[in-house]
Design an enzyme around this catalytic site. Structure first.
Site, PDB file in Angstrom:
ATOM      1  NE  ARG A  23      -2.583  -0.587   3.533  1.00  0.00           N
ATOM      2  CZ  ARG A  23      -2.604  -1.741   4.191  1.00  0.00           C
ATOM      3  NH1 ARG A  23      -3.176  -2.793   3.641  1.00  0.00           N
ATOM      4  NH2 ARG A  23      -2.061  -1.857   5.384  1.00  0.00           N
ATOM      5  CB  CYS A  44      -6.823 -17.086  17.161  1.00  0.00           C
ATOM      6  SG  CYS A  44      -5.286 -16.194  16.928  1.00  0.00           S
TER       7      CYS A  44
HETATM    8  C1  LIG Z   1      -4.714 -23.310  17.644  1.00  0.00           C
HETATM    9  C2  LIG Z   1      -4.124 -21.941  17.895  1.00  0.00           C
HETATM   10  C3  LIG Z   1      -4.869 -20.972  18.559  1.00  0.00           C
HETATM   11  C4  LIG Z   1      -4.320 -19.695  18.781  1.00  0.00           C
HETATM   12  N1  LIG Z   1      -5.070 -18.733  19.445  1.00  0.00           N
HETATM   13  C5  LIG Z   1      -4.558 -17.499  19.640  1.00  0.00           C
HETATM   14  C6  LIG Z   1      -5.317 -16.473  20.297  1.00  0.00           C
HETATM   15  O1  LIG Z   1      -6.464 -16.719  20.709  1.00  0.00           O
HETATM   16  N2  LIG Z   1      -4.771 -15.237  20.458  1.00  0.00           N
HETATM   17  C7  LIG Z   1      -3.512 -14.934  19.978  1.00  0.00           C
HETATM   18  O2  LIG Z   1      -3.066 -13.768  20.116  1.00  0.00           O
HETATM   19  N3  LIG Z   1      -2.768 -15.876  19.352  1.00  0.00           N
HETATM   20  C8  LIG Z   1      -3.252 -17.148  19.175  1.00  0.00           C
HETATM   21  N4  LIG Z   1      -2.509 -18.102  18.539  1.00  0.00           N
HETATM   22  C9  LIG Z   1      -1.145 -17.756  18.112  1.00  0.00           C
HETATM   23  C10 LIG Z   1      -1.125 -17.028  16.781  1.00  0.00           C
HETATM   24  O3  LIG Z   1      -1.911 -17.715  15.846  1.00  0.00           O
HETATM   25  C11 LIG Z   1       0.310 -16.931  16.310  1.00  0.00           C
HETATM   26  O4  LIG Z   1       1.072 -16.257  17.283  1.00  0.00           O
HETATM   27  C12 LIG Z   1       0.426 -16.151  15.011  1.00  0.00           C
HETATM   28  O5  LIG Z   1      -0.286 -16.780  13.973  1.00  0.00           O
HETATM   29  C13 LIG Z   1       1.897 -16.037  14.603  1.00  0.00           C
HETATM   30  O6  LIG Z   1       2.000 -15.397  13.381  1.00  0.00           O
HETATM   31  P1  LIG Z   1       3.267 -15.632  12.460  1.00  0.00           P
HETATM   32  O7  LIG Z   1       2.977 -14.884  11.213  1.00  0.00           O
HETATM   33  O8  LIG Z   1       4.500 -15.325  13.221  1.00  0.00           O
HETATM   34  O9  LIG Z   1       3.324 -17.201  12.204  1.00  0.00           O
HETATM   35  P2  LIG Z   1       2.242 -18.148  11.527  1.00  0.00           P
HETATM   36  O10 LIG Z   1       0.876 -17.608  11.684  1.00  0.00           O
HETATM   37  O11 LIG Z   1       2.537 -19.506  12.025  1.00  0.00           O
HETATM   38  O12 LIG Z   1       2.611 -18.050   9.983  1.00  0.00           O
HETATM   39  C14 LIG Z   1       3.785 -18.583   9.502  1.00  0.00           C
HETATM   40  C15 LIG Z   1       3.529 -19.066   8.080  1.00  0.00           C
HETATM   41  O13 LIG Z   1       4.776 -19.477   7.535  1.00  0.00           O
HETATM   42  C16 LIG Z   1       4.580 -20.639   6.755  1.00  0.00           C
HETATM   43  N5  LIG Z   1       5.883 -21.310   6.679  1.00  0.00           N
HETATM   44  C17 LIG Z   1       6.523 -22.024   7.631  1.00  0.00           C
HETATM   45  N6  LIG Z   1       7.719 -22.449   7.187  1.00  0.00           N
HETATM   46  C18 LIG Z   1       7.843 -21.978   5.926  1.00  0.00           C
HETATM   47  C19 LIG Z   1       8.868 -22.064   4.945  1.00  0.00           C
HETATM   48  N7  LIG Z   1      10.001 -22.720   5.180  1.00  0.00           N
HETATM   49  N8  LIG Z   1       8.664 -21.466   3.743  1.00  0.00           N
HETATM   50  C20 LIG Z   1       7.502 -20.803   3.483  1.00  0.00           C
HETATM   51  N9  LIG Z   1       6.505 -20.690   4.384  1.00  0.00           N
HETATM   52  C21 LIG Z   1       6.676 -21.256   5.597  1.00  0.00           C
HETATM   53  C22 LIG Z   1       3.512 -21.412   7.510  1.00  0.00           C
HETATM   54  O14 LIG Z   1       2.830 -22.310   6.647  1.00  0.00           O
HETATM   55  C23 LIG Z   1       2.614 -20.293   8.034  1.00  0.00           C
HETATM   56  O15 LIG Z   1       1.531 -20.030   7.164  1.00  0.00           O
HETATM   57  C24 LIG Z   1      -3.018 -19.396  18.318  1.00  0.00           C
HETATM   58  C25 LIG Z   1      -2.266 -20.376  17.659  1.00  0.00           C
HETATM   59  C26 LIG Z   1      -2.802 -21.641  17.442  1.00  0.00           C
HETATM   60  C27 LIG Z   1      -1.963 -22.689  16.745  1.00  0.00           C
END
Ligand SMILES: Cc1cc2nc3c(=O)[nH]c(=O)nc-3n(C[C@H](O)[C@H](O)[C@H](O)COP(=O)(O)OP(=O)(O)OC[C@H]3O[C@@H](n4cnc5c(N)ncnc54)[C@H](O)[C@@H]3O)c2cc1C
Length: 463
Positions: A23, A44
């Site tokens: 953006r 989540c």
């Molecule tokens: C069941 C569950 C419930 C949750 N509930 C809550 C909640 O209620 N409140 C809250 O604040 N947080 C919650 N969380 C935590 C929250 O979802 C995570 O902290 C957040 O999604 C992290 O974001 P991220 O972008 O760092 O990682 P992620 O969301 O894990 O995204 C990382 C992405 O990278 C991709 N990836 C991994 N390795 C590679 C690679 N080598 N090459 C390319 N892509 C790759 C994965 O497929 C994924 O899509 C929950 C998590 C889970 C599992």
């Protein structure tokens, strides 16, 4: 020459940054590599999808790869990053559909690949246990559950908030759920006496809770689970969900030279820059400062991932334009977290008593119960409160709330603000909080706690 931003990981942190750069800097080419089929989905919401509260997995997808593409972001799904060459500024990527490999160049790289579950290394766990981390795993789990008998017995290993949310979802679907953990208490981010309220509620709701049990084996035959073996005995089971803790996925960044912090997650500065020039990191892969005591932790929460992704995006725009850096920094967290299970709200912020003891902090703690609304209203509910303040200064250190009524969520956010702004209990007594009978007593529960802390610490004024 068009500057090229490469983002690894297409969810919370990665897509927030990618969207911001798209953006704000039309001149930058924004390219995302995502291992799975989805982008920008709500992990989540997975327990609610498993529990059937949300019908379709696609309802959890906030923005599809196609929608991002329409917005001008080049999104490659099923594309797994395997290694980073920080000198050459390239990433080796494998297309998981056909196994082909390629090098993707970058001028700036955002590393946002999240965390991965640490499955217990016991016999049968890999083969028979089910982990839930990504949306496609959530879809597979729901599909696998639909093939079980309606009253199947399901063991959930791991009594953190995700394990508890899943156990609740299973009971809501009619299964028999056993929650098992080696720790002595459920919800380790709470102090034990607060966790006891939670455990009691889970049991009332119909979940069998078995704490202090070490998983030794997941048994199965013909591809089906038959039992879970622990150091205390054998639980016959039809299905096992492994919801143990997750570790930040730092391997590729470490091999590229990025420094790790003491927590085992990536060290970053306030603008989300790693120690390697040209590489930023955000979300579950990084550690951040606890603003109450200055310690550094890896806090895996979506709320941080989004803010950190935004801050990284702001800095990336500035740097890719040749400026020194963005004007936003992510300064840290205060350990705020909330969940709602079995109709109860459970929340914390700041430090627990255990963390104060471990950190050598001189503190006072108060623990009491009150009603969520004015006591004279019908069914005023109950809220259990624990609050901590620093000896000498009266600075609020933390709060934990567990209750069936009465805005636990609203109150924890007030307490979080107090902790982050370093308010004292003396000052907190006078904050102008909203009051009317349906919302609480005329002295809000947090202000009752603040008064008790002032009294206990011998500070002034004592109201
Ligand atoms: C069941 C569950 C419930 C949750 N509930 C809550 C909640 O209620 N409140 C809250 O604040 N947080 C919650 N969380 C935590 C929250 O979802 C995570 O902290 C957040 O999604 C992290 O974001 P991220 O972008 O760092 O990682 P992620 O969301 O894990 O995204 C990382 C992405 O990278 C991709 N990836 C991994 N390795 C590679 C690679 N080598 N090459 C390319 N892509 C790759 C994965 O497929 C994924 O899509 C929950 C998590 C889970 C599992």
């Amino acid at each position: 020459v068009t500057p090229r931003l490469l983002v690894l990981g297409g969810d919370a942190a990665g897509m927030t940054a990618a969207s911001h750069v798209r953006r704000s800097a039309p001149e930058v080419e924004v390219v995302v590599m995502e291992r799975g089929p989805y982008t920008s989905y709500s992990m989540c919401g997975i327990p609610y999808y498993v529990g059937g509260l949300i019908e379709s997995a696609s309802d959890l997808v906030v923005r599809t790869p196609e929608e991002h593409r329409e917005a001008g972001i080049v999104v490659h799904t099923h594309s797994e990053a395997r290694s980073i060459d920080a000198e050459a500024r390239t990433v080796r990527v494998v297309d998981l559909r056909d196994g082909t490999e390629r090098e993707e160049p970058y001028d700036a790289l955002l590393y946002a690949v999240g965390a991965h579950p640490t499955l217990p290394s016991v016999p049968g766990a890999d083969e028979h246990g089910f982990g839930v981390r990504t949306l496609d795993e959530g879809v597979r789990l729901r599909h696998a559950l639909s093939r079980l008998q309606p009253d199947a017995k399901i063991v959930v290993v791991g009594a953190g908030y995700i394990g508890i949310e899943l156990a609740e979802a299973l009971v809501q679907r009619g299964y028999r759920a056993v929650l098992l953990d080696r720790s002595a208490q459920v919800m380790k981010p709470l102090d034990p006496e607060m966790a006891e309220y939670v455990e009691k509620r889970l049991v009332e709701f119909g979940i069998r809770v078995s704490m202090g049990e070490e998983l030794l084996e997941v048994r199965g035959s013909d591809g089906r689970v038959t039992a879970v073996v622990t150091d205390k005995g054998i639980h016959p089971a039809d299905f096992v969900i492994l919801s143990a803790s997750s570790r930040p996925s730092v391997g590729m960044a470490v091999r590229a030279g990025c420094t790790l912090g003491d927590s085992g997650a990536l060290w970053v500065d306030g603008r989300m820059r790693t120690s390697v020039p040209g590489i930023w990191a955000a979300g579950d892969v990084v550690e951040s400062v606890n603003l109450v005591d200055g310690s550094r932790h890896n806090v895996q929460l979506g709320t941080h991932a989004n803010k950190q992704g935004k801050v990284a995006g702001i800095d990336l725009v500035a740097v890719l334009r040749g400026e020194e850096g963005g004007d936003a920094t992510f300064d840290g967290h205060v350990g705020t977290a909330i969940t709602k299970v079995c109709e109860w709200e459970i929340a914390r912020t700041g430090l627990t008593e255990r963390e104060c003891v471990d950190g050598g902090i001189d503190y006072a703690a108060v623990h009491f119960s009150g009603t969520g609304t004015a006591g004279y209203l019908s069914d005023p509910g109950i809220v259990h409160v624990k609050m901590l303040a620093e000896a000498g200064t009266g600075r609020l250190l933390g709060a934990q709330l567990v209750g069936n009524e009465g805005g636990v969520g609203k109150r924890i956010d007030v307490a979080a603000t107090w902790c982050q702004l370093r308010l004292t209990a003396q000052e907190a007594q006078f904050i102008d909080l909203a009051y009317a009978p349906p919302f609480g007593g005329v002295w809000d529960l947090l202000q009752i706690g603040a008064r008790k802390l002032v009294g206990q610490l011998g500070l002034s004024p004592q109201l």
